[in-house]
Design an enzyme around this catalytic site. Structure first.
Site, short mmCIF file in Angstrom:
data_model
loop_
_atom_site.label_atom_id
_atom_site.label_comp_id
_atom_site.label_asym_id
_atom_site.label_seq_id
_atom_site.Cartn_x
_atom_site.Cartn_y
_atom_site.Cartn_z
N LYS A 57 0.95 137.21 -12.97
CA LYS A 57 1.00 136.36 -11.84
C LYS A 57 1.79 136.91 -10.83
CE LYS A 57 2.83 132.53 -9.59
NZ LYS A 57 3.89 132.76 -8.55
N HIS A 70 15.26 134.79 -5.81
CA HIS A 70 14.32 133.77 -5.32
C HIS A 70 15.12 132.39 -4.78
CE1 HIS A 70 10.72 131.58 -5.55
NE2 HIS A 70 11.43 130.50 -6.15
N GLU A 98 5.00 131.52 -0.66
CA GLU A 98 6.25 131.71 -1.62
C GLU A 98 7.34 132.41 -1.02
OE1 GLU A 98 5.05 132.50 -5.42
OE2 GLU A 98 7.29 132.82 -6.34
N ASP A 151 -11.72 136.29 -0.69
CA ASP A 151 -11.82 135.32 -1.39
C ASP A 151 -10.83 135.54 -2.62
OD1 ASP A 151 -12.31 133.34 -3.22
OD2 ASP A 151 -14.43 133.43 -2.86
#
Lengths: 434, 434
Positions: free
Chosen positions: B275, B388, B85, B291
């Site tokens: 998030k 972004h 991202e 993980d």
């Protein structure tokens, strides 16, 4: 740290690598050569991957594996998995084969609604705010027309905008709560662009309406998408359920259902149960160029939405039929973002028949259900370690540069015995001390 | 599908690739060449990566980027991020620089306890079961000595085993609930191996004790680790907080704290807020060979543990001091698993000074807090899209093969304007139509 003063981000990739190697590594040359062995010899391709993010040093490898033989709604799929954890692909393949012989996987889209919010503070008369909202609502739509027109052509757009009073949970806090339909795109940029325009329009017109105190805090989509959900399901007669000679079909069915019930009622188990589902889901999400952090957040929030963290999957036995299903929120895209940009994402999507976003939701949910089935079958019969260690054993043996003969002996030794990293190392040491 | 009949997993890698190319692709040769351009020319290295999982076709690239200038407890770090991202690394770098000039990040380990459970059904006298548990408890420890001895040498092992009566939530359901200390390893294999041995010992001795009805359902660690938690924190005088000319420091501080409060009270916002934290956390987790599915599950379950999904981070202003902090459960390892096996994981760990597991918990939590700070700062000031889209714009332009001149024009055009994928495409089309 002299280079740092001129700004690390302004350095070339080579300069960045040199600076890091000299700053942090005992053997800078070796560090540089580790990074370089992962660069792609195709310069244009490497540049493409470098530019996905900032300060890229090299390409981090995740294995891209595949699990064939998935029958989903009567159609055959080979599913791509980008994942580093051993046995995820093996488990998926086994589950695919097992259910392929029993009617395959069935899926249903339960919703595709996306959500975004403008969060704001307002001190003053509530009725006046409602009047303003009724006045401004059509303007919010008009002033986002530039952003929405292409989405509308594809059948999507803004579905609804609501004013929500949240002052009971936080003083003066209100929202513009909007729902969206984003068709085959995940829609994050589209939704955020719409929301930021809502915020501007909402604020800019408020003073003229006599509401001087509106303060926009932020405008952002939500990754909590409880109405963007797909169901994946398998079922067969209990009598056809089991392949394991050590347990009868009905014992297995009962035990399996009990294991799912435990995950429904006990959060310590539910979290791990769902983590196993996500092993399958994230691997396909990654391989198809979607954002696994967004999916993870939405999924676990969904699992806790009724006040207690619980299982995403469920199982039952009714009239001799075993049924196992999963409801999972998945806001995915098959256009936009990385989907057209990463050559291996394009590869993965073509392998899946270039699915629509809803078809991808179905495939991803199936990968999750398959993973869950395989995990629960192992857990309730042979235990998780046997299958897991078989693959992991190989990794440990590679790590300790085991020869072919050492590998053969180790695999034989741990065939019927609980293995751990330490036990394997001990075994190798003993072998070598002989 | 003739190849499939002999078993896909038995095919060589080349045969698998050929089968897939011919089965699913309009242009099989092209599909094969896409996969092949990602193979590493070093055969031994490629084999190592192929063997991490099953049915590996090629290497899926995630960019490995770095964010320098992290000051954590007075020590300087450059943190590795494996993430696709755009703007995650840029955001981390900015936050690192910002807080580096204001005393840096402080961290505290609040616990390192891992959890595992043997889930079983038992019909019968509860007192008798308790007596059996008291009798068998030392045997559980003795019979796992082979597994625990190396962990004990490193200061870890089994901390406690409890019998828990869960019959109120599910008929006949009990647990052996065990806690573990696994030092620098994440401990999944260790814990699962111990638990499977507990289950064997517990079942095998039960009949002799007069408890014939114990049925083991499954034995497995929990990824819900509410007592394996690290706190990361930043603080500074409010007057030193802001760098943005459009807003005063105290206005910014108030707005920031409000944004965090909204995430504390409103689940739709909390999920996305967390998030964003995970954007930072997962990228470091991946780069260091851990993980991320386990971490994600544990983190979001932690966020929902008190009955309502809420923010992991918190902020306050007290006596003119702004403080922003994050409590996050992170069961990480710096030995075992992929940590010694993946050359880029070894590279990442060496760059971080070969941290212990608790040091890695601190670094990862800081990456999460930095990401959250950067996201909230953007959201409450310029909006999320500006930063972004700057990176994403570049990706879209690459995707549409924009020339240097087209890129220059597009970047200038979208400098002060809301951009979306569609708007950028429109802009390019207009440009090219001229």
């Amino acid at each position: 740290m002299t280079e740092n003063k001129i700004g690390f981000s302004k350095l070339t990739k080579e300069e960045k690598i040199n600076w890091i190697a000299n700053q942090y590594f005992a053997n800078p040359k070796e560090a540089i050569s580790v990074l370089n062995q992962y660069q792609n010899s195709n310069e244009a391709l490497q540049k493409l991957h470098d530019e996905f993010i900032e300060n890229t040093l090299t390409n981090f490898y995740l294995p891209l594996g595949v699990a064939p033989n998935f029958n989903i709604n009567g159609k055959n799929f080979t599913i791509p998995f980008a994942v580093e954890e051993s046995s995820v692909v093996a488990a998926a393949s086994k589950a695919a084969k097992f259910w392929g012989a029993r009617g395959g996987f069935k899926t249903t889209i339960l919703g595709t609604e996306k959500i975004g919010q403008v969060h704001f503070l307002y001190e003053g008369d509530k009725q006046k705010l409602k009047e303003y909202f009724n006045f401004i609502q059509p303007v919010l739509l008009t002033e986002t027309e530039e952003i929405t027109k292409n989405m509308q052509k594809r059948g999507g757009g803004i579905s609804k905008i609501e004013l929500i009073d949240k002052t009971e949970i936080l003083e003066n806090y209100y929202q513009l709560h909007a729902t969206f339909e984003t068709k085959d795109s995940m829609g994050a940029n589209f939704i955020n662009s719409c929301l930021e325009q809502f915020a501007k329009t909402f604020k800019n017109n408020s003073e003229n309406f006599g509401l001087p105190s509106i303060q926009i805090i932020m405008s952002i989509l939500s990754n909590f998408v409880p109405n963007c959900v797909v169901r994946a399901e398998v079922s067969c007669p209990v009598s056809e359920l089991n392949e394991d000679a050590n347990i009868t079909s009905s014992e297995f069915a009962e035990k399996f259902v009990t294991a799912v019930k435990i995950a429904e009622v006990e959060p310590f188990r539910a979290v791990t149960h769902n983590k196993g589902i996500m092993n399958g889901i994230d691997a396909v999400v990654l391989a198809t160029g979607n954002d696994f952090r967004a999916i993870e957040a939405g999924v676990h929030a969904f699992a806790s939405k009724d006040g207690k963290y619980t299982s995403l999957s469920h199982a039952k036995i009714e009239n001799g039929i075993f049924t196992f299903w999963l409801d999972v929120p998945l806001a995915l895209g098959t256009v936009g973002g990385l989907t057209n940009l990463h050559p291996l994402v394009k590869f993965s999507l073509e392998m899946l028949g270039n699915p629509s976003a809803t078809e991808l939701m179905e495939i991803v949910a199936v990968a999750g259900l398959a993973q869950n089935f395989a995990a629960l079958r192992s857990l309730t019969t042979s235990g998780i370690q046997q299958g897991h260690m078989k693959m992991h054993l190989n990794n440990i043996l590679n790590q300790h540069q085991a020869t072919k003969e050492e590998k053969r002996l180790a695999i034989a030794h741990f065939e019927n015995q609980t293995a751990s990293h330490n036990l394997v190392v001990d075994f190798l040491e003993n072998l070598r001390a002989k």
